[in-house]
Motif scaffolding. Structure first.
Motif, PDB file in Angstrom:
ATOM      1  N   HIS A 178     -32.403   7.145 -57.260  1.00 21.15           N
ATOM      2  CA  HIS A 178     -33.466   5.340 -56.296  1.00 21.15           C
ATOM      3  C   HIS A 178     -34.885   6.854 -55.555  1.00 21.15           C
ATOM      4  O   HIS A 178     -33.379   7.471 -54.416  1.00 21.15           O
ATOM      5  CB  HIS A 178     -33.655   4.588 -55.441  1.00 21.15           C
ATOM      6  N   ARG A 179     -35.685   7.082 -55.405  1.00 30.25           N
ATOM      7  CA  ARG A 179     -36.944   7.469 -54.237  1.00 30.25           C
ATOM      8  C   ARG A 179     -36.505   5.975 -53.625  1.00 30.25           C
ATOM      9  O   ARG A 179     -37.234   5.511 -53.484  1.00 30.25           O
ATOM     10  CB  ARG A 179     -37.319   7.548 -55.077  1.00 30.25           C
ATOM     11  N   LEU A 180     -36.486   6.918 -52.458  1.00 27.21           N
ATOM     12  CA  LEU A 180     -36.449   6.466 -51.427  1.00 27.21           C
ATOM     13  C   LEU A 180     -37.442   6.611 -50.143  1.00 27.21           C
ATOM     14  O   LEU A 180     -38.082   5.413 -49.513  1.00 27.21           O
ATOM     15  CB  LEU A 180     -34.865   6.519 -50.212  1.00 27.21           C
ATOM     16  N   GLY A 181     -38.122   7.041 -50.319  1.00 24.60           N
ATOM     17  CA  GLY A 181     -39.540   7.802 -49.647  1.00 24.60           C
ATOM     18  C   GLY A 181     -39.415   8.712 -49.062  1.00 24.60           C
ATOM     19  O   GLY A 181     -38.662  10.048 -49.471  1.00 24.60           O
ATOM     20  N   PHE A 182     -40.431   9.133 -48.015  1.00 26.50           N
ATOM     21  CA  PHE A 182     -40.156  10.669 -47.120  1.00 26.50           C
ATOM     22  C   PHE A 182     -40.133  10.307 -46.165  1.00 26.50           C
ATOM     23  O   PHE A 182     -40.690   8.812 -44.985  1.00 26.50           O
ATOM     24  CB  PHE A 182     -41.910  10.936 -46.925  1.00 26.50           C
ATOM     25  N   VAL A 183     -39.473  11.126 -45.257  1.00 22.32           N
ATOM     26  CA  VAL A 183     -38.939  11.397 -43.679  1.00 22.32           C
ATOM     27  C   VAL A 183     -40.001  11.363 -42.981  1.00 22.32           C
ATOM     28  O   VAL A 183     -41.507  11.480 -42.813  1.00 22.32           O
ATOM     29  CB  VAL A 183     -38.133  12.396 -43.383  1.00 22.32           C
ATOM     30  N   SER A 184     -40.193  10.240 -42.073  1.00 23.59           N
ATOM     31  CA  SER A 184     -41.689  10.484 -41.049  1.00 23.59           C
ATOM     32  C   SER A 184     -41.205  10.545 -39.733  1.00 23.59           C
ATOM     33  O   SER A 184     -41.982  10.925 -39.109  1.00 23.59           O
ATOM     34  CB  SER A 184     -42.032   8.889 -40.737  1.00 23.59           C
ATOM     35  N   GLU A 185     -40.213  10.535 -38.953  1.00 27.51           N
ATOM     36  CA  GLU A 185     -39.469  10.647 -37.827  1.00 27.51           C
ATOM     37  C   GLU A 185     -37.690  10.628 -38.403  1.00 27.51           C
ATOM     38  O   GLU A 185     -36.816  10.801 -39.080  1.00 27.51           O
ATOM     39  CB  GLU A 185     -39.666   9.646 -36.877  1.00 27.51           C
ATOM     40  N   VAL A 186     -37.145  11.938 -37.076  1.00 27.59           N
ATOM     41  CA  VAL A 186     -36.240  12.659 -36.450  1.00 27.59           C
ATOM     42  C   VAL A 186     -35.986  12.166 -35.886  1.00 27.59           C
ATOM     43  O   VAL A 186     -36.370  11.829 -34.685  1.00 27.59           O
ATOM     44  CB  VAL A 186     -35.856  13.717 -36.894  1.00 27.59           C
ATOM     45  N   ILE A 187     -34.884  11.046 -35.676  1.00 25.88           N
ATOM     46  CA  ILE A 187     -33.988  10.255 -34.290  1.00 25.88           C
ATOM     47  C   ILE A 187     -33.097  11.524 -33.913  1.00 25.88           C
ATOM     48  O   ILE A 187     -32.147  11.327 -34.757  1.00 25.88           O
ATOM     49  CB  ILE A 187     -34.049   8.598 -34.540  1.00 25.88           C
ATOM     50  N   VAL A 188     -33.694  11.169 -32.077  1.00 25.76           N
ATOM     51  CA  VAL A 188     -31.807  11.801 -31.970  1.00 25.76           C
ATOM     52  C   VAL A 188     -31.999  10.946 -30.605  1.00 25.76           C
ATOM     53  O   VAL A 188     -32.677  10.369 -29.565  1.00 25.76           O
ATOM     54  CB  VAL A 188     -32.929  13.259 -31.248  1.00 25.76           C
ATOM     55  N   ASP A 189     -30.773  11.249 -30.079  1.00 28.80           N
ATOM     56  CA  ASP A 189     -29.746  10.103 -29.312  1.00 28.80           C
ATOM     57  C   ASP A 189     -29.941  11.218 -28.194  1.00 28.80           C
ATOM     58  O   ASP A 189     -28.942  12.204 -27.743  1.00 28.80           O
ATOM     59  CB  ASP A 189     -28.619   9.818 -29.637  1.00 28.80           C
ATOM     60  N   ALA A 190     -30.944  11.434 -27.053  1.00 32.24           N
ATOM     61  CA  ALA A 190     -31.874  12.015 -25.672  1.00 32.24           C
ATOM     62  C   ALA A 190     -30.349  11.993 -25.240  1.00 32.24           C
ATOM     63  O   ALA A 190     -29.887  13.676 -24.413  1.00 32.24           O
ATOM     64  CB  ALA A 190     -32.579  12.318 -25.530  1.00 32.24           C
ATOM     65  N   ALA A 191     -29.876  11.084 -24.823  1.00 32.45           N
ATOM     66  CA  ALA A 191     -28.531  11.109 -24.214  1.00 32.45           C
ATOM     67  C   ALA A 191     -27.091  11.587 -23.637  1.00 32.45           C
ATOM     68  O   ALA A 191     -26.621  12.810 -23.127  1.00 32.45           O
ATOM     69  CB  ALA A 191     -27.789   9.804 -23.082  1.00 32.45           C
ATOM     70  N   ASP A 192     -27.150  11.556 -25.468  1.00 33.45           N
ATOM     71  CA  ASP A 192     -26.109  11.758 -25.838  1.00 33.45           C
ATOM     72  C   ASP A 192     -26.397  13.896 -26.135  1.00 33.45           C
ATOM     73  O   ASP A 192     -25.365  14.323 -27.570  1.00 33.45           O
ATOM     74  CB  ASP A 192     -25.241  11.103 -27.555  1.00 33.45           C
ATOM     75  N   ALA A 193     -27.165  13.536 -26.128  1.00 34.79           N
ATOM     76  CA  ALA A 193     -27.804  14.474 -27.810  1.00 34.79           C
ATOM     77  C   ALA A 193     -27.246  15.562 -29.144  1.00 34.79           C
ATOM     78  O   ALA A 193     -26.790  16.029 -29.311  1.00 34.79           O
ATOM     79  CB  ALA A 193     -27.282  16.267 -26.537  1.00 34.79           C
TER      80      ALA A 193
END
Length: 73
Positions: free
Chosen positions: A20-35
């Protein structure tokens, strides 16, 4: 590193479990506290869906392959 994150945006995401095609990435999520990278956010209908970083199998030039047993409905 910022340019690498930017390169992930707008890539198509495919679920290798069923093709299945799920879509397109809109954002990369980063945990800044843990880098650390947490996941990828994709728009889905009027909501967003987060794919955990551990589910990513391959990042190619044009698409990202993930393995998900459960998809958004």
């Amino acid at each position: 590193m910022e340019s690498a994150f930017q390169n992930l945006k707008n890539k198509e995401v495919i679920n290798s479990a069923n093709g299945h095609r799920l879509g397109f990435v809109s954002e990369v999520i980063v945990d800044a506290a843990d880098a650390r990278l947490v996941g990828l956010r994709l728009p889905f209908c009027s909501q967003t869906f987060v794919i955990p970083w551990a589910c990513i199998e391959h990042i190619g030039k044009d698409l990202i392959v993930v393995t998900l047993k459960t998809e958004p409905h």
